[in-house]
Design an enzyme around this catalytic site. Structure first.
Site, PDB file in Angstrom:
ATOM      1  N   SER A 212       0.936  -1.005   0.054  1.00  0.00           N
ATOM      2  CA  SER A 212      -0.378  -0.210   0.367  1.00  0.00           C
ATOM      3  C   SER A 212       0.780   1.462   0.217  1.00  0.00           C
ATOM      4  CB  SER A 212      -1.277  -0.350   1.207  1.00  0.00           C
ATOM      5  OG  SER A 212      -0.027  -0.374   2.160  1.00  0.00           O
TER       6      SER A 212
ATOM      7  N   GLU B   3       1.241   5.225   0.821  1.00  0.00           N
ATOM      8  CA  GLU B   3       0.828   6.820   1.572  1.00  0.00           C
ATOM      9  C   GLU B   3       0.329   7.929   0.308  1.00  0.00           C
ATOM     10  OE1 GLU B   3       1.063   7.742   5.671  1.00  0.00           O
ATOM     11  OE2 GLU B   3       2.699   9.551   5.569  1.00  0.00           O
TER      12      GLU B   3
ATOM     13  N   GLY C  56      -4.431  12.540  15.897  1.00  0.00           N
ATOM     14  CA  GLY C  56      -3.303  13.367  15.354  1.00  0.00           C
ATOM     15  C   GLY C  56      -2.707  14.415  16.426  1.00  0.00           C
ATOM     16  N   ASP C  57      -2.030  15.514  15.714  1.00  0.00           N
ATOM     17  CA  ASP C  57      -1.177  15.929  16.872  1.00  0.00           C
ATOM     18  C   ASP C  57      -1.963  16.645  17.764  1.00  0.00           C
ATOM     19  OD1 ASP C  57       1.008  14.497  15.595  1.00  0.00           O
ATOM     20  OD2 ASP C  57       1.207  15.630  14.059  1.00  0.00           O
TER      21      ASP C  57
ATOM     22  N   TYR D 184       4.196   1.616  16.745  1.00  0.00           N
ATOM     23  CA  TYR D 184       5.130   2.473  16.845  1.00  0.00           C
ATOM     24  C   TYR D 184       6.452   1.329  17.348  1.00  0.00           C
ATOM     25  CZ  TYR D 184       2.362   6.616  16.558  1.00  0.00           C
ATOM     26  OH  TYR D 184       1.820   7.482  16.200  1.00  0.00           O
TER      27      TYR D 184
ATOM     28  N   LYS E 166      -6.776  -0.190  19.953  1.00  0.00           N
ATOM     29  CA  LYS E 166      -7.206   0.133  18.833  1.00  0.00           C
ATOM     30  C   LYS E 166      -7.787  -1.184  18.606  1.00  0.00           C
ATOM     31  CE  LYS E 166      -3.216   2.479  18.150  1.00  0.00           C
ATOM     32  NZ  LYS E 166      -2.500   3.514  17.028  1.00  0.00           N
TER      33      LYS E 166
ATOM     34  N   PHE F 154      12.468  14.737  10.520  1.00  0.00           N
ATOM     35  CA  PHE F 154      11.563  13.236  10.605  1.00  0.00           C
ATOM     36  C   PHE F 154      11.600  12.854  11.916  1.00  0.00           C
ATOM     37  CE2 PHE F 154       9.482  13.173   5.396  1.00  0.00           C
ATOM     38  CZ  PHE F 154       9.406  14.395   5.498  1.00  0.00           C
TER      39      PHE F 154
ATOM     40  N   HIS G  99       3.975  -0.985   3.821  1.00  0.00           N
ATOM     41  CA  HIS G  99       3.476   0.348   3.505  1.00  0.00           C
ATOM     42  C   HIS G  99       4.475   0.898   3.194  1.00  0.00           C
ATOM     43  CE1 HIS G  99       0.048   3.411   4.033  1.00  0.00           C
ATOM     44  NE2 HIS G  99       0.856   3.899   4.805  1.00  0.00           N
TER      45      HIS G  99
END
Length: 295
Positions: free
Chosen positions: A25, A27, A118-119, A151, A171, A222, A272
């Site tokens: 996949s 992104e 989200g951040d 992570y 999750k 990053f 991914h």
């Protein structure tokens, strides 16, 4: 190269040549200029024949970027045969807004969502809602396929590796189908993490997120932001190439191909790719893994 090493390499390549059913996949992110828009759609066109399981589109926290995400999703959905999976974050929208977004996506034919916390907005302390809450909300609305984040080197804000693992299990238990990892370069860290997930009863696929490197300076930024370990051997590989983008690209492809080959040998069957909207390296890595255009 020693004879023994050459034999090992040949044996590895032989095993890889028999690999079947490797899934990939990709992104993408919403473009912010006409030039980037052109690059994005060229990349989508280039990668489409590889028949990815899905392509995801990142999601900005402010409404302008969010609208661009929707536009990219709509265009992929309308103009290609790809499965488009929007990112959705829980921290910057009310519950009713999220439910409405979910219903809108379902009406448009979107069946796969990448659900993230989200951040946190500047100055906000602990969040009051998490990705597990978003997964549960989405599943209440419709039977979406849901990917979540994982992570291998621990979420930067987690109090401990164990707490991070418990959060991931939450999750998955809420209904997520797979976890996609933050990018990494320490293969052992990923493999240890995968073992710990299995030991914790997480039975979903832990898909490695691969970042093909072309811009090493950008990678260091990053990595610093995401608290990803950059090993010395990687520094060494890119040393002296600041002004040589062509060689950087070749080295970046080689690094990622070697990583994915080792992971495939360890039983990984799905990858991914964080494309940064560029297709060349991801396409080359897929080719090396035996993922080819379907005739």
């Amino acid at each position: 190269m020693g004879f023994h090493h050459a034999q090992q390499l040949e044996a590895l390549n032989e095993r890889l040549s028999h690999l079947k059913d490797i899934q990939v996949s990709f992104e993408f992110f919403p473009p912010s200029s006409e030039e980037m828009e052109k690059t994005l759609w060229q990349s989508v066109e280039r990668l489409q024949p590889l028949n990815p399981r899905f392509v995801s589109v990142t999601y900005g926290a402010n409404s302008g970027v969010r609208d661009r995400t929707h536009k990219v999703i709509e265009k992929i959905h309308k103009d290609t045969n790809l499965v488009a999976a929007p990112h959705l974050t829980v921290v910057d929208a009310s519950e009713e807004e999220l439910r409405q977004l979910a219903r809108n996506y379902w009406q448009q034919g979107v069946r796969h969502i990448v659900a993230l916390r989200g951040d946190l907005p500047e100055g906000q302390g602990r969040p009051d809602r998490y990705a597990s809450d978003l997964v549960a909300l989405l599943k209440q609305e419709h039977d979406f396929e849901i990917s979540v984040a994982a992570y291998p080197e621990v979420h930067p804000e987690a109090s401990s590796p164990q707490a991070d693992l418990i959060n991931l299990k939450r999750k998955i238990d809420a209904g997520a189908n797979r976890a996609i990892t933050q990018f990494f370069f320490d293969i052992e860290a990923y493999l240890r993490f995968r073992d710990r997930c299995a030991a914790a009863g997480i039975d979903a696929e832990i898909v490695p997120g691969i970042l093909p490197v072309t811009n090493y300076r950008q990678l260091l930024k990053f990595s610093d932001f995401a608290k990803v370990h950059v090993p010395n051997w990687l520094h060494h590989m890119f040393d002296g190439l600041d002004d040589d983008p062509a060689t950087r690209k070749l080295v970046g492809a080689n690094v990622a191909i070697e990583m994915t080959k080792v992971l495939a040998k360890e039983g990984v069957q799905e990858f991914h790719f964080y494309t940064l909207n560029r297709a060349e390296l991801s396409y080359a890595i897929c080719h090396a893994l035996g993922v080819r255009p379907s005739c």
